[in-house]
Motif scaffolding. Structure first.
Motif, PDB file in Angstrom:
ATOM      1  N   SER A  69       0.650  -0.908  -0.061  1.00 42.15           N
ATOM      2  CA  SER A  69       0.155   0.388  -0.147  1.00 42.15           C
ATOM      3  C   SER A  69       0.829   1.139   0.407  1.00 42.15           C
ATOM      4  O   SER A  69       0.634   2.190  -0.486  1.00 42.15           O
ATOM      5  CB  SER A  69      -1.524   0.010   1.162  1.00 42.15           C
ATOM      6  N   ARG A  70       2.122   1.407   0.716  1.00 41.79           N
ATOM      7  CA  ARG A  70       2.569   2.477   0.695  1.00 41.79           C
ATOM      8  C   ARG A  70       3.858   2.803  -0.543  1.00 41.79           C
ATOM      9  O   ARG A  70       3.833   4.387  -1.212  1.00 41.79           O
ATOM     10  CB  ARG A  70       3.704   1.786   1.688  1.00 41.79           C
ATOM     11  N   ILE A  71       3.575   1.181  -1.389  1.00 40.36           N
ATOM     12  CA  ILE A  71       4.259   1.592  -2.716  1.00 40.36           C
ATOM     13  C   ILE A  71       3.571   1.957  -3.974  1.00 40.36           C
ATOM     14  O   ILE A  71       3.595   3.509  -4.633  1.00 40.36           O
ATOM     15  CB  ILE A  71       4.344  -0.010  -3.157  1.00 40.36           C
ATOM     16  N   PHE A  72       2.884   1.709  -3.385  1.00 41.06           N
ATOM     17  CA  PHE A  72       0.874   3.080  -4.452  1.00 41.06           C
ATOM     18  C   PHE A  72       0.342   3.907  -3.929  1.00 41.06           C
ATOM     19  O   PHE A  72       0.116   4.781  -4.771  1.00 41.06           O
ATOM     20  CB  PHE A  72       0.375   1.458  -4.392  1.00 41.06           C
ATOM     21  N   TYR A  73       0.809   3.892  -2.738  1.00 46.26           N
ATOM     22  CA  TYR A  73       0.016   5.506  -3.077  1.00 46.26           C
ATOM     23  C   TYR A  73       1.232   6.306  -1.913  1.00 46.26           C
ATOM     24  O   TYR A  73       1.837   6.258  -1.147  1.00 46.26           O
ATOM     25  CB  TYR A  73      -0.833   5.075  -1.043  1.00 46.26           C
ATOM     26  N   TRP A  74       0.996   7.116  -3.093  1.00 45.33           N
ATOM     27  CA  TRP A  74       2.619   8.690  -2.902  1.00 45.33           C
ATOM     28  C   TRP A  74       2.098   9.891  -1.585  1.00 45.33           C
ATOM     29  O   TRP A  74       1.238  10.204  -2.325  1.00 45.33           O
ATOM     30  CB  TRP A  74       2.950   8.756  -4.268  1.00 45.33           C
ATOM     31  N   GLN A  75       2.686   9.530  -1.162  1.00 41.24           N
ATOM     32  CA  GLN A  75       1.599  10.788   0.132  1.00 41.24           C
ATOM     33  C   GLN A  75       3.105  11.486  -0.025  1.00 41.24           C
ATOM     34  O   GLN A  75       4.747  11.654  -0.336  1.00 41.24           O
ATOM     35  CB  GLN A  75       2.576   9.938   1.370  1.00 41.24           C
ATOM     36  N   ASP A  76       3.060  13.112   0.197  1.00 44.91           N
ATOM     37  CA  ASP A  76       4.152  14.603   0.846  1.00 44.91           C
ATOM     38  C   ASP A  76       5.117  14.574  -0.405  1.00 44.91           C
ATOM     39  O   ASP A  76       6.113  14.069  -0.517  1.00 44.91           O
ATOM     40  CB  ASP A  76       4.825  13.979   2.406  1.00 44.91           C
ATOM     41  N   MET A  77       4.580  14.557  -2.158  1.00 41.78           N
ATOM     42  CA  MET A  77       5.697  14.323  -3.022  1.00 41.78           C
ATOM     43  C   MET A  77       6.673  15.704  -2.541  1.00 41.78           C
ATOM     44  O   MET A  77       6.939  15.405  -3.502  1.00 41.78           O
ATOM     45  CB  MET A  77       4.517  13.751  -3.974  1.00 41.78           C
ATOM     46  N   ALA A  78       5.863  16.675  -2.478  1.00 45.57           N
ATOM     47  CA  ALA A  78       7.023  17.840  -2.215  1.00 45.57           C
ATOM     48  C   ALA A  78       7.745  17.924  -2.158  1.00 45.57           C
ATOM     49  O   ALA A  78       8.997  18.604  -1.769  1.00 45.57           O
ATOM     50  CB  ALA A  78       5.474  18.705  -2.427  1.00 45.57           C
ATOM     51  N   SER A  79       7.954  16.918  -0.809  1.00 46.13           N
ATOM     52  CA  SER A  79       9.244  16.943   0.734  1.00 46.13           C
ATOM     53  C   SER A  79       9.957  15.384   0.038  1.00 46.13           C
ATOM     54  O   SER A  79      10.971  15.122   0.715  1.00 46.13           O
ATOM     55  CB  SER A  79       9.094  16.524   1.344  1.00 46.13           C
ATOM     56  N   TRP A  80       9.919  14.983  -1.550  1.00 46.77           N
ATOM     57  CA  TRP A  80      10.822  13.775  -1.968  1.00 46.77           C
ATOM     58  C   TRP A  80      12.852  14.427  -1.801  1.00 46.77           C
ATOM     59  O   TRP A  80      13.045  13.226  -2.820  1.00 46.77           O
ATOM     60  CB  TRP A  80      10.042  13.143  -3.173  1.00 46.77           C
ATOM     61  N   HIS A  81      12.712  15.130  -2.019  1.00 40.91           N
ATOM     62  CA  HIS A  81      14.364  16.103  -2.760  1.00 40.91           C
ATOM     63  C   HIS A  81      14.377  15.208  -3.320  1.00 40.91           C
ATOM     64  O   HIS A  81      15.562  14.527  -3.387  1.00 40.91           O
ATOM     65  CB  HIS A  81      15.138  15.000  -1.191  1.00 40.91           C
ATOM     66  N   TYR A  82      14.019  15.533  -5.054  1.00 43.88           N
ATOM     67  CA  TYR A  82      14.159  15.733  -6.038  1.00 43.88           C
ATOM     68  C   TYR A  82      15.402  15.386  -6.994  1.00 43.88           C
ATOM     69  O   TYR A  82      16.189  14.410  -6.583  1.00 43.88           O
ATOM     70  CB  TYR A  82      13.053  15.582  -7.202  1.00 43.88           C
ATOM     71  N   ASP A  83      16.150  16.731  -6.443  1.00 49.83           N
ATOM     72  CA  ASP A  83      17.478  16.976  -6.985  1.00 49.83           C
ATOM     73  C   ASP A  83      18.841  15.899  -6.502  1.00 49.83           C
ATOM     74  O   ASP A  83      18.961  15.395  -7.079  1.00 49.83           O
ATOM     75  CB  ASP A  83      17.860  18.468  -6.169  1.00 49.83           C
ATOM     76  N   GLN A  84      18.475  15.728  -4.975  1.00 45.84           N
ATOM     77  CA  GLN A  84      19.515  13.758  -4.912  1.00 45.84           C
ATOM     78  C   GLN A  84      18.995  13.117  -5.867  1.00 45.84           C
ATOM     79  O   GLN A  84      20.046  12.130  -6.084  1.00 45.84           O
ATOM     80  CB  GLN A  84      19.060  13.364  -3.062  1.00 45.84           C
ATOM     81  N   ILE A  85      17.480  12.405  -6.007  1.00 46.84           N
ATOM     82  CA  ILE A  85      16.836  11.670  -7.060  1.00 46.84           C
ATOM     83  C   ILE A  85      18.155  11.338  -7.707  1.00 46.84           C
ATOM     84  O   ILE A  85      18.245  10.773  -8.317  1.00 46.84           O
ATOM     85  CB  ILE A  85      15.321  11.415  -7.083  1.00 46.84           C
ATOM     86  N   TYR A  86      17.973  12.854  -8.290  1.00 46.43           N
ATOM     87  CA  TYR A  86      17.701  13.043  -9.629  1.00 46.43           C
ATOM     88  C   TYR A  86      20.055  12.653  -9.674  1.00 46.43           C
ATOM     89  O   TYR A  86      20.469  12.557 -11.478  1.00 46.43           O
ATOM     90  CB  TYR A  86      17.588  14.159 -10.529  1.00 46.43           C
ATOM     91  N   VAL A  87      20.438  13.897  -9.136  1.00 47.05           N
ATOM     92  CA  VAL A  87      21.668  13.397  -9.113  1.00 47.05           C
ATOM     93  C   VAL A  87      22.548  12.262  -8.937  1.00 47.05           C
ATOM     94  O   VAL A  87      23.521  11.168 -10.055  1.00 47.05           O
ATOM     95  CB  VAL A  87      22.093  14.170  -7.639  1.00 47.05           C
ATOM     96  N   GLY A  88      21.684  11.229  -8.243  1.00 48.71           N
ATOM     97  CA  GLY A  88      21.597  10.312  -8.067  1.00 48.71           C
ATOM     98  C   GLY A  88      22.078   9.265  -9.360  1.00 48.71           C
ATOM     99  O   GLY A  88      22.674   8.175  -9.468  1.00 48.71           O
ATOM    100  N   ILE A  89      20.777   9.541  -9.907  1.00 46.27           N
ATOM    101  CA  ILE A  89      20.853   8.683 -11.151  1.00 46.27           C
ATOM    102  C   ILE A  89      21.660   9.482 -11.897  1.00 46.27           C
ATOM    103  O   ILE A  89      22.154   8.001 -12.668  1.00 46.27           O
ATOM    104  CB  ILE A  89      19.563   8.609 -11.706  1.00 46.27           C
ATOM    105  N   ALA A  90      22.167  10.144 -12.766  1.00 47.71           N
ATOM    106  CA  ALA A  90      23.271  10.951 -13.350  1.00 47.71           C
ATOM    107  C   ALA A  90      24.438  10.495 -12.710  1.00 47.71           C
ATOM    108  O   ALA A  90      25.057   9.545 -13.617  1.00 47.71           O
ATOM    109  CB  ALA A  90      22.936  12.016 -12.877  1.00 47.71           C
ATOM    110  N   GLN A  91      24.470  10.607 -11.643  1.00 47.76           N
ATOM    111  CA  GLN A  91      26.046   9.258 -10.931  1.00 47.76           C
ATOM    112  C   GLN A  91      25.681   8.005 -11.614  1.00 47.76           C
ATOM    113  O   GLN A  91      27.479   7.287 -12.133  1.00 47.76           O
ATOM    114  CB  GLN A  91      26.100   9.529  -9.351  1.00 47.76           C
ATOM    115  N   THR A  92      24.312   7.145 -11.627  1.00 47.19           N
ATOM    116  CA  THR A  92      24.763   6.125 -11.770  1.00 47.19           C
ATOM    117  C   THR A  92      25.050   6.102 -13.370  1.00 47.19           C
ATOM    118  O   THR A  92      25.908   5.093 -13.563  1.00 47.19           O
ATOM    119  CB  THR A  92      23.047   5.613 -11.572  1.00 47.19           C
ATOM    120  N   VAL A  93      24.416   6.428 -14.020  1.00 42.31           N
ATOM    121  CA  VAL A  93      24.216   6.264 -15.327  1.00 42.31           C
ATOM    122  C   VAL A  93      25.988   6.613 -15.573  1.00 42.31           C
ATOM    123  O   VAL A  93      26.811   5.847 -16.721  1.00 42.31           O
ATOM    124  CB  VAL A  93      24.003   7.283 -16.707  1.00 42.31           C
ATOM    125  N   ALA A  94      26.820   7.601 -15.491  1.00 49.03           N
ATOM    126  CA  ALA A  94      27.794   8.326 -15.459  1.00 49.03           C
ATOM    127  C   ALA A  94      28.925   6.843 -14.703  1.00 49.03           C
ATOM    128  O   ALA A  94      29.525   6.801 -15.498  1.00 49.03           O
ATOM    129  CB  ALA A  94      28.990   9.089 -14.996  1.00 49.03           C
TER     130      ALA A  94
END
Ligand code: ADP
Ligand code: MG
Lengths: 285, 278, 303
Positions: A69-94
């Protein structure tokens, strides 16, 4: 013997056919073998269900439900620190890109050392192959941890881990490609009186290049997948974010990250398809 | 009685079969002729619903075949066996299993998934093979057989279905003349001895004339001729075949002088053939 | 190529056209090269693969690998336990002090891989028939099955393992479930491709007999695809052994937990002891499975 009907087949008929065509009723030895092998497989499965306590699956419904239920019910999407996520993904690809690039360069040399037709000395060839077995036999995550221990936390360890796995995989595949080369084309070039450099340029390269390119592109894609999880052992990339947020019970964010990674991998897959088409044509690898 | 009522089949915009209306009484041996693309296969495959009609009806003894679903549809398919040009056997299974697969309709999920066939079924399948002179290859892998042998296996599979109707879609088009004759003799013998209705697509005119009680000529999806062999004039035939006429007339596969054979003769011929090749 | 006008030299025209194409190709290739170099520089920067860090890091790599190699004393190499029940340092026995513990874990790892491969194969056989476009009972079933398989193989085993450790607790069960799901996705896709290349003629034959969908698959398709399925399943088993050796990193059973523990907390010969065992196991299984696959293909080729 005219028209027959199934209902008219008597036990006597069966006996008569059994007499005239005994094999039609199955070879008893083969039947025993078949029954025995199925018994072993099913017996093994039942045993392993018991050994590994598959019954626990049924006790886990509450936790599983919470998770799903937590996987499908997304809460507080504003506080997800997207910058960290996308920097992480970029680092992974690099990490994956650099690791695959370095792996390709090393494999270019080592592949020739491991191929029968380019490495006449069996001792060296076998030594190289065993070393490659070691590189491949240890999973990327394990290499990641080893390099974290050696050079510390961070993407450098990740690049090294991908590099060493890719050297193992690509060298083996390259050497197979070199061994499968068509000798006639090389002979054809040699017959024109070409010097060794030209023999390589016109005899070997056109045959090898498309295969090598294709293999390296596939390798980039699969390295991106493995780079994702390298962070689980601290070797940089988005995996660190995944494990962090998973441990904190933020499964919705983990699902979001994984979804993004799947999209990135799909894009890489699509892009490498384009490149492959451009340099290799439709026949692919 | 098989009744076609304005049976029509369209593939996208193309009409493969166009408003066919026919009656086929039980026990008849019907040959359908026409050039390739005339719609013969489509018509035949609509009978056992391998293709579904776009419009129109097909009735069998008053039952609407076009409306059948689920188990009833499968039962109908079981009642009208089919023999194909390319045999459509399972090449990697042995001959006996292929023949026994004709009884799958009578099996439940469990026995069919486990491949459990009863002794009665095995005996019945061997009998059917024996009837076509093929019992000696019962355990051979099917794709190792010649085309003629495979087609006889396919007929044996059709026989164990105990069908009321036998459909044959160009059963001899892939066979050499001798095997073509053996197969056609077998179909005719089954028609006579078992009283089955046989509906058979044939490319060559001679074969149809020689074996069939009734000939149906198709052109562009429509029935343009329906009558006995005697009623089919050369002019009519040339029109049906159009540009393919020369081919259809020349490929005279069967020689009329040989006469029709009983199924016993078929089996004997096969055994002789088998002995010769051993 | 424009049509040849009267008075034009066709050879010159052809050469000009050729040069034009080559120029175009050159530009695109240069562009690709530029993109490649930019990507390389970017990835060097992002992954902090800088010369100073490398200069500091590389010597440490050698240092580390030096420290984890076993140090043998040749005269003591095959020494057995001494009076206190210990192996003397420098002997193989000392290096592999925990041999039996490792072996038990390797055994568990292999069993995990076998169980996961068996279940995954069974599941993916069924799913592959649903997913194959030529065999599926309805188009939407095929689409649904495909999406499901994509999801299963898209998520790495170790992530599934993380999730299952949370759901069913620490232990090999979580690892088996994780590997099963991922392998089902990978095998299901391969199997579905094999199915799509199968001949539909036998299937038509069985439809005409009045067979159910399951019977058509079992008799019409399965005999055609079984050798390929077996070969793929064996190949997947090799991969699953590797996977089950690492799911332990997140607590999902097998040798992984020990591997993680040893590498994380010690930098002595224990590290190479475990790693060597893992490599030997994986290589031995690769070898056996490769043999089996070649035997299978060889048998097919003879037919
Ligand atoms: N599956 C199909 N999809 C589209 N068109 C088809 C299909 N099957 C047959 N047709 C078309 O229907 C027409 C009749 O085909 P068919 O019944 O096979 O003719 P015949 O068996 O007399 O040679 C042909 O024009 C053919 O191209
Ligand atoms: Mg046809």
């Amino acid at each position: 013997m005219t028209a027959l009907s199934f209902a008219d087949i008597t036990d006597d008929d069966v006996r008569a056919v059994r007499q005239s065509h005994p094999q039609a009723f199955g070879d008893p030895v083969m039947r025993m073998v078949r029954i025995a092998s199925w018994t072993i497989v099913i017996g093994y499965l039942l045993y392993s269900f018991h050994l590994f306590e598959f019954a626990k699956i049924f006790d886990s419904s509450e936790r599983a439900w919470r998770l799903v239920s937590r996987i499908f019910y997304w809460q507080d999407m504003a506080s997800w620190h997207y910058d960290q996520i996308y920097v992480g993904i970029a680092q992974t690809v690099a990490m994956a890109f650099l690791g695959t690039f370095l792996g390709t360069i090393f494999a270019l040399g080592i592949g020739f050392l491991a191929a029968k037709n380019t490495m006449p000395f069996g001792v060296i060839r076998h030594a190289v192959r065993r070393l490659l077995d070691v590189f491949r036999g240890i999973d990327g995550v394990v290499w990641g941890l080893v390099f974290v221990r050696a050079v510390g936390l961070g993407p450098l360890a990740g690049v090294l881990a991908i590099w060493i796995s890719d050297v193992g995989n690509l060298s083996k595949l390259y050497s197979e490609a070199i061994e499968n080369i068509d000798r006639k084309q090389v002979e054809g070039v040699r017959a024109t009186g070409a010097d060794p450099a030209r023999i390589i340029r016109y005899g070997y390269l056109p045959q090898i290049f498309p295969v090598f390119l294709s293999l390296s592109l596939y390798s980039f894609e699969s390295s991106t997948r493995s780079a994702t999880i390298l962070g689980l052992v601290g070797a940089g990339g988005v995996g660190m974010i995944i494990i962090e947020r998973f441990r904190a019970g933020m499964f919705d964010q983990v699902a979001f990250v994984v979804l993004n990674i799947l999209i990135v991998i799909a894009v890489i897959d699509w892009g490498s398809g384009l490149i492959r088409k451009r340099f290799i044509g439709e026949r692919g690898h | 009685m098989l009744e076609f009522r304005k049976l029509t089949k369209e593939f996208n915009a193309k009409r493969a079969v166009s408003e066919v209306t026919l009656d086929i009484p039980p026990g008849q041996m019907v040959g359908i002729i026409g050039r390739s693309g005339a719609g013969k296969s489509t018509l035949l495959r609509m009978i056992n619903r391998l293709n579904d009609a776009t419009s129109g009806q097909l009735l069998h003894d008053g039952r609407d075949v076009t409306a059948l679903k689920g188990r009833e549809l499968r039962q109908w398919r079981n009642e009208c066996a089919m023999v194909f040009q390319q045999f459509n056997l399972v090449g990697r299974l042995n001959v006996l299993t292929n023949v026994m697969s004709g009884r799958l309709f009578h099996h439940g999920f469990g026995t069919s998934m486990l491949g459990l066939f009863s002794a009665h079924e095995r005996a019945f399948a061997v009998r059917a093979l024996d009837r076509l002179g093929m019992a000696h290859v019962a355990l051979q892998q099917t794709d190792t057989l010649s085309g003629g042998q495979q087609q006889r296996v396919a007929i044996a599979r059709a026989l164990v279905q105990e069908p009321k109707i036998l459909l044959a879609d160009e059963p001899i088009a892939s066979l050499d003349p001798l095997n073509a004759k053996i197969v056609m003799d077998a179909l005719r013998a089954i028609n006579v001895e078992d009283g089955l209705t046989v509906v058979c697509n044939l490319h060559t005119l001679d074969t149809a004339r020689h074996y069939c009680d009734r000939i149906i000529g198709m052109q562009d999806g429509r029935v343009v001729f329906d009558g006995t062999a005697a009623q089919l004039t050369d002019r009519m035939a040339r029109e049906i075949y159009g540009a393919e006429a020369a081919e259809a007339f020349n490929e005279a596969l069967t020689s009329t002088s040989l006469g029709r054979a009983s199924i016993r003769d078929v089996a004997d011929a096969t055994r002789a053939q088998a002995r010769a090749t051993v | 190529m424009p049509p040849i006008q009267p008075g034009q030299d066709p050879v010159a025209l052809f050469e000009a056209h050729r040069a034009e194409i080559r120029r175009q190709k050159l530009w695109i290739n240069l562009l690709l090269l530029g993109g490649f170099v930019a990507m390389l520089l970017w990835s060097i920067d992002v992954s902090r693969f800088w010369p100073d860090r490398l200069a500091a890091g590389v010597p440490r790599i050698f240092e580390y690998f030096g420290s984890v190699l076993p140090s043998f004393q040749w005269d003591l190499l095959f020494e057995t336990r001494n009076a206190e029940g210990r192996f003397p340092p420098g002997s193989i026995g000392f290096w592999y002090n925990d041999f039996w513990k490792y072996l038990a874990l390797i055994w568990e790892t292999i069993l995990m891989a076998i169980t996961a491969t068996l279940i995954a194969t069974a599941l993916s056989v069924v799913l592959s028939f649903l997913a194959a476009r030529n065999l599926t009972p309805a188009p939407w079933v095929s689409t649904a099955a495909r999406r499901f398989l994509e999801f299963c193989r898209g998520v790495p085993e170790i992530l599934f393992a993380l999730i299952f450790v949370f759901a069913v607790g620490i232990g090999p069960l979580a690892g088996i479930l994780a590997i099963t799901i991922h392998a089902t996705g990978a095998l299901g896709k391969l199997f579905a491709e094999v199915n799509e290349n199968a001949s539909m003629k036998p299937v038509d034959g069985l439809t005409a007999v009045g067979g159910t969908w399951a019977q058509r698959m079992r008799y019409g398709v399965l005999p055609q695809v079984l050798p390929n399925f077996t070969s793929y399943a064996l190949w997947r088993f090799e991969i699953n052994v590797r996977a089950s050796a690492v799911v332990g990193f997140v607590g999902a059973g097998g040798i992984g937990a020990e591997l993680n523990h040893v590498i994380s907390f010690y930098s002595d010969d224990r590290v190479t002891a475990v790693l060597l065992l893992v490599v030997l196991t994986v290589t031995a299984i690769d070898l056996m499975s490769e043999r089996a696959r070649h035997a299978l293909i060889g048998k097919e080729a003879l037919k």
